[in-house]
Scaffold this motif. Structure first.
Motif, PDB file in Angstrom:
ATOM      1  N   MET A  11       0.845  -1.178   0.000  1.00 41.03           N
ATOM      2  CA  MET A  11       0.000   0.000   0.000  1.00 41.03           C
ATOM      3  C   MET A  11       0.890   1.241   0.000  1.00 41.03           C
ATOM      4  SD  MET A  11      -3.121   0.624   2.557  1.00 41.03           S
ATOM      5  CE  MET A  11      -3.399   2.202   3.232  1.00 41.03           C
ATOM      6  N   PHE A  12       0.638   2.176  -0.924  1.00 47.11           N
ATOM      7  CA  PHE A  12       1.417   3.414  -0.951  1.00 47.11           C
ATOM      8  C   PHE A  12       0.497   4.614  -1.140  1.00 47.11           C
ATOM      9  CE2 PHE A  12       2.148   1.031  -4.988  1.00 47.11           C
ATOM     10  CZ  PHE A  12       1.338   1.771  -5.833  1.00 47.11           C
ATOM     11  N   GLY A  61       7.690  16.328   1.298  1.00 43.37           N
ATOM     12  CA  GLY A  61       8.069  15.416   0.229  1.00 43.37           C
ATOM     13  C   GLY A  61       7.220  14.179   0.412  1.00 43.37           C
ATOM     14  N   PHE A 119       4.287   9.908  -3.352  1.00 44.16           N
ATOM     15  CA  PHE A 119       5.151   9.429  -4.446  1.00 44.16           C
ATOM     16  C   PHE A 119       4.477   8.376  -5.339  1.00 44.16           C
ATOM     17  CE2 PHE A 119       8.141  11.192  -1.319  1.00 44.16           C
ATOM     18  CZ  PHE A 119       8.706  12.155  -2.124  1.00 44.16           C
ATOM     19  N   GLY A 176       3.778   5.293  -5.598  1.00 41.99           N
ATOM     20  CA  GLY A 176       4.366   4.017  -6.009  1.00 41.99           C
ATOM     21  C   GLY A 176       5.640   4.129  -6.833  1.00 41.99           C
ATOM     22  N   ARG A 177       6.220   5.367  -6.908  1.00 40.85           N
ATOM     23  CA  ARG A 177       7.428   5.549  -7.713  1.00 40.85           C
ATOM     24  C   ARG A 177       8.528   6.269  -6.940  1.00 40.85           C
ATOM     25  NH1 ARG A 177       5.968   9.232 -11.719  1.00 40.85           N
ATOM     26  NH2 ARG A 177       4.061   9.649 -10.587  1.00 40.85           N
ATOM     27  N   GLY A 178       8.380   6.330  -5.634  1.00 37.38           N
ATOM     28  CA  GLY A 178       9.294   7.160  -4.849  1.00 37.38           C
ATOM     29  C   GLY A 178      10.694   6.607  -4.690  1.00 37.38           C
ATOM     30  N   PHE A 179      10.816   5.298  -4.669  1.00 36.75           N
ATOM     31  CA  PHE A 179      12.123   4.711  -4.369  1.00 36.75           C
ATOM     32  C   PHE A 179      13.149   5.064  -5.447  1.00 36.75           C
ATOM     33  CE2 PHE A 179      15.224   1.274  -4.620  1.00 36.75           C
ATOM     34  CZ  PHE A 179      15.726   1.313  -3.335  1.00 36.75           C
ATOM     35  N   LYS A 180      12.762   4.909  -6.695  1.00 37.70           N
ATOM     36  CA  LYS A 180      13.754   5.116  -7.757  1.00 37.70           C
ATOM     37  C   LYS A 180      14.123   6.584  -7.951  1.00 37.70           C
ATOM     38  CE  LYS A 180      10.135   4.510 -11.207  1.00 37.70           C
ATOM     39  NZ  LYS A 180       9.505   3.367 -11.833  1.00 37.70           N
TER      40      LYS A 180
HETATM   41  C1  LIG Z   1       4.476  -2.703  -2.410  1.00 38.61           C
HETATM   42  C2  LIG Z   1       5.221  -1.475  -2.884  1.00 38.61           C
HETATM   43  C3  LIG Z   1       5.979  -1.529  -4.025  1.00 38.61           C
HETATM   44  C4  LIG Z   1       6.679  -0.410  -4.466  1.00 38.61           C
HETATM   45  N1  LIG Z   1       7.449  -0.497  -5.588  1.00 38.61           N
HETATM   46  C5  LIG Z   1       8.169   0.556  -5.994  1.00 38.61           C
HETATM   47  C6  LIG Z   1       9.029   0.456  -7.131  1.00 38.61           C
HETATM   48  O1  LIG Z   1       9.127  -0.589  -7.794  1.00 38.61           O
HETATM   49  N2  LIG Z   1       9.743   1.538  -7.496  1.00 38.61           N
HETATM   50  C7  LIG Z   1       9.661   2.707  -6.803  1.00 38.61           C
HETATM   51  O2  LIG Z   1      10.349   3.664  -7.193  1.00 38.61           O
HETATM   52  N3  LIG Z   1       8.860   2.847  -5.716  1.00 38.61           N
HETATM   53  C8  LIG Z   1       8.117   1.790  -5.299  1.00 38.61           C
HETATM   54  N4  LIG Z   1       7.287   1.897  -4.213  1.00 38.61           N
HETATM   55  C9  LIG Z   1       7.104   3.209  -3.589  1.00 38.61           C
HETATM   56  C10 LIG Z   1       8.220   3.578  -2.628  1.00 38.61           C
HETATM   57  O3  LIG Z   1       8.439   2.513  -1.712  1.00 38.61           O
HETATM   58  C11 LIG Z   1       7.788   4.844  -1.895  1.00 38.61           C
HETATM   59  O4  LIG Z   1       7.453   5.850  -2.867  1.00 38.61           O
HETATM   60  C12 LIG Z   1       8.891   5.366  -0.993  1.00 38.61           C
HETATM   61  O5  LIG Z   1       9.278   4.381  -0.073  1.00 38.61           O
HETATM   62  C13 LIG Z   1       8.380   6.597  -0.247  1.00 38.61           C
HETATM   63  O6  LIG Z   1       9.426   7.039   0.577  1.00 38.61           O
HETATM   64  P1  LIG Z   1       9.134   7.951   1.812  1.00 38.61           P
HETATM   65  O7  LIG Z   1      10.451   8.179   2.464  1.00 38.61           O
HETATM   66  O8  LIG Z   1       8.317   9.133   1.382  1.00 38.61           O
HETATM   67  O9  LIG Z   1       8.165   7.121   2.756  1.00 38.61           O
HETATM   68  P2  LIG Z   1       8.405   5.713   3.479  1.00 38.61           P
HETATM   69  O10 LIG Z   1       9.399   4.874   2.736  1.00 38.61           O
HETATM   70  O11 LIG Z   1       7.026   5.183   3.728  1.00 38.61           O
HETATM   71  O12 LIG Z   1       9.088   6.132   4.847  1.00 38.61           O
HETATM   72  C14 LIG Z   1       8.366   6.769   5.872  1.00 38.61           C
HETATM   73  C15 LIG Z   1       9.028   6.369   7.175  1.00 38.61           C
HETATM   74  O13 LIG Z   1       8.469   7.158   8.236  1.00 38.61           O
HETATM   75  C16 LIG Z   1       8.231   6.309   9.320  1.00 38.61           C
HETATM   76  N5  LIG Z   1       7.179   6.943  10.119  1.00 38.61           N
HETATM   77  C17 LIG Z   1       5.853   7.031   9.864  1.00 38.61           C
HETATM   78  N6  LIG Z   1       5.221   7.691  10.840  1.00 38.61           N
HETATM   79  C18 LIG Z   1       6.155   8.035  11.726  1.00 38.61           C
HETATM   80  C19 LIG Z   1       6.121   8.745  12.960  1.00 38.61           C
HETATM   81  N7  LIG Z   1       4.996   9.247  13.454  1.00 38.61           N
HETATM   82  N8  LIG Z   1       7.282   8.923  13.611  1.00 38.61           N
HETATM   83  C20 LIG Z   1       8.447   8.443  13.108  1.00 38.61           C
HETATM   84  N9  LIG Z   1       8.546   7.771  11.946  1.00 38.61           N
HETATM   85  C21 LIG Z   1       7.411   7.574  11.277  1.00 38.61           C
HETATM   86  C22 LIG Z   1       7.838   4.967   8.719  1.00 38.61           C
HETATM   87  O14 LIG Z   1       8.031   3.924   9.629  1.00 38.61           O
HETATM   88  C23 LIG Z   1       8.816   4.891   7.543  1.00 38.61           C
HETATM   89  O15 LIG Z   1      10.060   4.322   7.895  1.00 38.61           O
HETATM   90  C24 LIG Z   1       6.590   0.787  -3.747  1.00 38.61           C
HETATM   91  C25 LIG Z   1       5.811   0.834  -2.565  1.00 38.61           C
HETATM   92  C26 LIG Z   1       5.148  -0.273  -2.146  1.00 38.61           C
HETATM   93  C27 LIG Z   1       4.341  -0.216  -0.870  1.00 38.61           C
END
Ligand SMILES: Cc1cc2nc3c(=O)[nH]c(=O)nc-3n(C[C@H](O)[C@H](O)[C@H](O)COP(=O)(O)OP(=O)(O)OC[C@H]3O[C@@H](n4cnc5c(N)ncnc54)[C@H](O)[C@@H]3O)c2cc1C
Length: 65
Positions: free
Chosen positions: A1-2, A24, A27, A29-33
């Protein structure tokens, strides 16, 4: 779930009501890359310096239009 935005584009901007908060997110479903360039853009937004690529498409107020 994203986290998806309505247009599935990112949000990279200053919070409209709290300029000390930089967003920020959404994203769609595309945030990692894109993590490295998003990190650079967020650093520029936080510092108020010119971003290396245009960020108009990522403004948070685009959903108000
Ligand atoms: C199943 C799946 C497949 C995906 N596949 C791809 C892909 O192939 N390519 C791609 O580019 N992207 C992919 N994504 C999307 C990518 O994972 C996300 O876009 C990216 O991880 C977002 O990064 P972020 O740092 O914004 O958030 P997150 O990675 O969600 O990080 C947020 C962090 O904050 C922490 N947090 C939350 N609330 C609190 C709080 N109150 N206090 C302290 N910490 C907290 C969480 O524990 C987490 O560690 C996928 C996502 C999913 C779920």
């Amino acid at each position: 779930m994203f986290t998806n935005t309505p247009d599935e584009e990112f949000i990279i901007d200053t919070h409209p009501d709290h300029e000390n908060i930089t967003v920020g997110a959404g994203f769609s479903g595309r945030g990692f890359k894109f993590a490295s360039v998003v990190g650079e853009l967020l650093a520029d937004v936080v510092q108020g310096t010119k971003t290396s690529v245009p960020t108009e498409a990522f403004r948070i107020d685009r959903f108000d239009r």
